[in-house]
Scaffold this active site. Structure first.
Site, PDB file in Angstrom:
ATOM      1  N   HIS A  51      -3.442   7.549   2.117  1.00  0.00           N
ATOM      2  CA  HIS A  51      -3.792   6.213   1.648  1.00  0.00           C
ATOM      3  C   HIS A  51      -5.220   5.918   2.090  1.00  0.00           C
ATOM      4  CE1 HIS A  51      -3.874   2.081   0.741  1.00  0.00           C
ATOM      5  NE2 HIS A  51      -3.680   1.637   1.965  1.00  0.00           N
TER       6      HIS A  51
ATOM      7  N   ASN B  77     -10.042   0.124  -0.427  1.00  0.00           N
ATOM      8  CA  ASN B  77      -8.576   0.201  -0.387  1.00  0.00           C
ATOM      9  C   ASN B  77      -8.012  -0.392  -1.685  1.00  0.00           C
ATOM     10  OD1 ASN B  77      -5.857  -0.092   0.084  1.00  0.00           O
ATOM     11  ND2 ASN B  77      -6.082  -0.995   2.119  1.00  0.00           N
TER      12      ASN B  77
ATOM     13  N   CYS C 145       0.815  -1.223   0.000  1.00  0.00           N
ATOM     14  CA  CYS C 145       0.000   0.000   0.000  1.00  0.00           C
ATOM     15  C   CYS C 145       0.845   1.268   0.000  1.00  0.00           C
ATOM     16  CB  CYS C 145      -0.958  -0.004   1.179  1.00  0.00           C
ATOM     17  SG  CYS C 145      -2.172  -1.329   1.084  1.00  0.00           S
TER      18      CYS C 145
HETATM   19  C1  COA Z   1     -10.628  -4.771   9.647  1.00  0.00           C
HETATM   20  C2  COA Z   1     -11.336  -3.891  10.674  1.00  0.00           C
HETATM   21  C3  COA Z   1     -12.366  -3.007   9.962  1.00  0.00           C
HETATM   22  C4  COA Z   1     -12.058  -4.791  11.648  1.00  0.00           C
HETATM   23  O1  COA Z   1     -12.661  -4.015  12.636  1.00  0.00           O
HETATM   24  P1  COA Z   1     -12.551  -4.459  14.163  1.00  0.00           P
HETATM   25  O2  COA Z   1     -13.315  -3.512  14.963  1.00  0.00           O
HETATM   26  O3  COA Z   1     -11.096  -4.608  14.473  1.00  0.00           O
HETATM   27  O4  COA Z   1     -13.299  -5.817  14.124  1.00  0.00           O
HETATM   28  P2  COA Z   1     -12.818  -7.276  14.564  1.00  0.00           P
HETATM   29  O5  COA Z   1     -11.870  -7.816  13.538  1.00  0.00           O
HETATM   30  O6  COA Z   1     -12.340  -7.234  15.985  1.00  0.00           O
HETATM   31  O7  COA Z   1     -14.168  -8.033  14.465  1.00  0.00           O
HETATM   32  C5  COA Z   1     -15.294  -7.656  15.247  1.00  0.00           C
HETATM   33  C6  COA Z   1     -16.459  -8.535  14.899  1.00  0.00           C
HETATM   34  O8  COA Z   1     -16.916  -8.238  13.569  1.00  0.00           O
HETATM   35  C7  COA Z   1     -16.943  -9.453  12.805  1.00  0.00           C
HETATM   36  N1  COA Z   1     -16.628  -9.141  11.416  1.00  0.00           N
HETATM   37  C8  COA Z   1     -15.425  -9.115  10.810  1.00  0.00           C
HETATM   38  N2  COA Z   1     -15.560  -8.781   9.525  1.00  0.00           N
HETATM   39  C9  COA Z   1     -16.880  -8.579   9.313  1.00  0.00           C
HETATM   40  C10 COA Z   1     -17.641  -8.213   8.193  1.00  0.00           C
HETATM   41  N3  COA Z   1     -17.066  -7.943   6.985  1.00  0.00           N
HETATM   42  N4  COA Z   1     -18.969  -8.085   8.327  1.00  0.00           N
HETATM   43  C11 COA Z   1     -19.575  -8.331   9.508  1.00  0.00           C
HETATM   44  N5  COA Z   1     -18.908  -8.692  10.616  1.00  0.00           N
HETATM   45  C12 COA Z   1     -17.570  -8.810  10.516  1.00  0.00           C
HETATM   46  C13 COA Z   1     -15.914 -10.327  13.453  1.00  0.00           C
HETATM   47  O9  COA Z   1     -16.167 -11.685  13.168  1.00  0.00           O
HETATM   48  C14 COA Z   1     -16.109 -10.008  14.911  1.00  0.00           C
HETATM   49  O10 COA Z   1     -17.225 -10.694  15.385  1.00  0.00           O
HETATM   50  P3  COA Z   1     -17.244 -11.333  16.869  1.00  0.00           P
HETATM   51  O11 COA Z   1     -17.109 -10.158  17.790  1.00  0.00           O
HETATM   52  O12 COA Z   1     -18.578 -12.002  16.905  1.00  0.00           O
HETATM   53  O13 COA Z   1     -16.073 -12.253  16.914  1.00  0.00           O
HETATM   54  C15 COA Z   1     -10.329  -3.004  11.436  1.00  0.00           C
HETATM   55  O14 COA Z   1      -9.520  -3.794  12.268  1.00  0.00           O
HETATM   56  C16 COA Z   1      -9.446  -2.236  10.507  1.00  0.00           C
HETATM   57  O15 COA Z   1      -9.887  -1.361   9.809  1.00  0.00           O
HETATM   58  N6  COA Z   1      -8.126  -2.510  10.485  1.00  0.00           N
HETATM   59  C17 COA Z   1      -7.212  -1.907   9.575  1.00  0.00           C
HETATM   60  C18 COA Z   1      -7.288  -2.648   8.282  1.00  0.00           C
HETATM   61  C19 COA Z   1      -6.615  -1.950   7.167  1.00  0.00           C
HETATM   62  O16 COA Z   1      -6.881  -0.819   6.901  1.00  0.00           O
HETATM   63  N7  COA Z   1      -5.732  -2.678   6.469  1.00  0.00           N
HETATM   64  C20 COA Z   1      -5.059  -2.228   5.335  1.00  0.00           C
HETATM   65  C21 COA Z   1      -3.963  -1.300   5.724  1.00  0.00           C
HETATM   66  S1  COA Z   1      -2.995  -0.966   4.331  1.00  0.00           S
END
Ligand code: COA
EC number: 2.3.1.180
Length: 321
Positions: A248, A278, A114
């Site tokens: 980004h 993204n 990225c």
């Molecule tokens: C990925 C991201 C949105 C997840 O959000 P989060 O608050 O950390 O969520 P979690 O991964 O802890 O998951 C929370 C819950 O949502 C659920 N979940 C995950 N993806 C889901 C989706 N697409 N739809 C619905 N529910 C989802 C999980 O299973 C979890 O459920 P549970 O509590 O029953 O176990 C967040 O961590 C994020 O934005 N991270 C940065 C990612 C990024 O930008 N990467 C690229 C960088 S270059």
């Protein structure tokens, strides 16, 4: 007079097919509400079979050349930043060269996921300033849809496909136009937090994106705020001097938290993650092109670019357009 790399044109390209969160929710266990709340994403473009990283890059390059008033024969350097090349080799940059009809020049790819566009921009800037070429095409292009695990809802909802390109020209300037500073970083010990579980030398397969989302989020905000501070300090400027930040486009919450840390008002941040998700190395030049074309970014503006990605890698650039 100082020799600098001047931004003379921008361009972008998106796959024909646009997919909304609701459409995605028909085949993935997710919802529009969850995706919008956690990421700000509403749509992403997904490449069809005839649309590749190379063809999207070539389309973006053609638009950037037209905006710059240049032709392919003017280009002496092509760098494509991508983590999803058309082939393991040759470099996608040479495919772009062939597609746009550019004669013999320097062409290679940069792999920094990225932050690839920031890495490519920095390399191109160095090469232009040291005389390797007069005009350069710097492109970020990705088809991440090809490396997503569509069973993994924690990653597949986050990414989209697209390309963005800039043309840089080396010019002797007496004012402060051009790329003023770039900063790049990498910390390979975090490689397993955001990676692809395949490759030619390990599994012999292409693999899929794997991510520890929460950890990535935490590192992104810290690293991006820090590198923005560094690059501004390099040129003796502060957040108050910035006209536009083009971040980004990974996640609206990361963008908001980083801007808040720096004291930057939301009105000066270009946001496209809602429309494109993204697009990895393509996201910064794609957002930059949109903001130039809709008249937000104008000649004379101080613009800051930043990105963070797998590796971890991250970087920033400050330029006067
Ligand atoms: C990925 C991201 C949105 C997840 O959000 P989060 O608050 O950390 O969520 P979690 O991964 O802890 O998951 C929370 C819950 O949502 C659920 N979940 C995950 N993806 C889901 C989706 N697409 N739809 C619905 N529910 C989802 C999980 O299973 C979890 O459920 P549970 O509590 O029953 O176990 C967040 O961590 C994020 O934005 N991270 C940065 C990612 C990024 O930008 N990467 C690229 C960088 S270059």
């Amino acid at each position: 007079m100082t020799r600098r790399s001047i931004l003379v044109g921008t361009g972008s390209a998106l796959p024909r097919t646009r997919v909304s969160n609701d459409e995605l929710a028909k085949r993935v266990d997710t919802s529009d509400e969850w995706i919008v709340e956690r990421t700000g994403i509403r749509f992403r473009h997904i490449a069809e079979a005839d649309e590749t990283t190379g063809t999207l890059a070539a389309d973006a390059a053609r638009h950037a050349l037209a905006a710059a008033g240049l032709v392919p024969a003017d280009i002496g350097l092509i760098i494509v930043a991508t983590a999803t090349p058309d082939n393991t080799f040759p470099a996608t940059a040479t495919k772009v060269q062939a597609l746009i009809g550019a004669p013999d020049c320097i062409a290679f790819d940069v792999a920094a996921v990225c932050s690839g566009f920031l890495y490519a921009l920095s390399v191109a800037d160095s090469m232009l300033r040291t005389g390797a070429a007069k005009h350069a095409l710097v492109i970020g292009s990705e088809t991440f849809s090809r490396i997503l695990d569509w069973e993994d809802r924690g990653t597949c909802v986050l990414f989209g496909d697209g390309a963005g390109a800039v043309v840089l020209s080396a010019e002797e300037v007496a004012d402060d136009r051009g790329i003023l500073a770039t900063r790049l970083h990498a910390e390979g010990q975090y490689g397993d937090m955001l990676y692809v579980d395949g490759g030619p030398s390990t599994t012999g397969t292409v693999g899929h994106v794997r991510m520890q989302g929460r950890e990535v989020f935490r590192h992104a905000v810290t690293n991006l705020a820090a590198v923005l501070g560094e690059v501004l300090a390099d040129v003796g400027l502060s957040a108050a001097d910035i006209d536009w930040v083009v971040p980004h486009q990974a996640n609206k919450r990361i963008i908001d938290a980083t801007a808040k840390k720096l004291g930057l008002p939301a009105e000066r941040v270009v946001l496209t993650v809602d429309q494109h998700a993204n697009t990895s190395a393509a996201s910064v030049p794609l957002a930059l092109d949109l903001a130039v074309r809709d008249g937000r970014i104008r000649r004379g503006d101080l613009v800051v670019l930043e990105a963070m990605g797998g590796g971890f890698t991250w970087g920033a650039a400050v330029l006067r357009v």
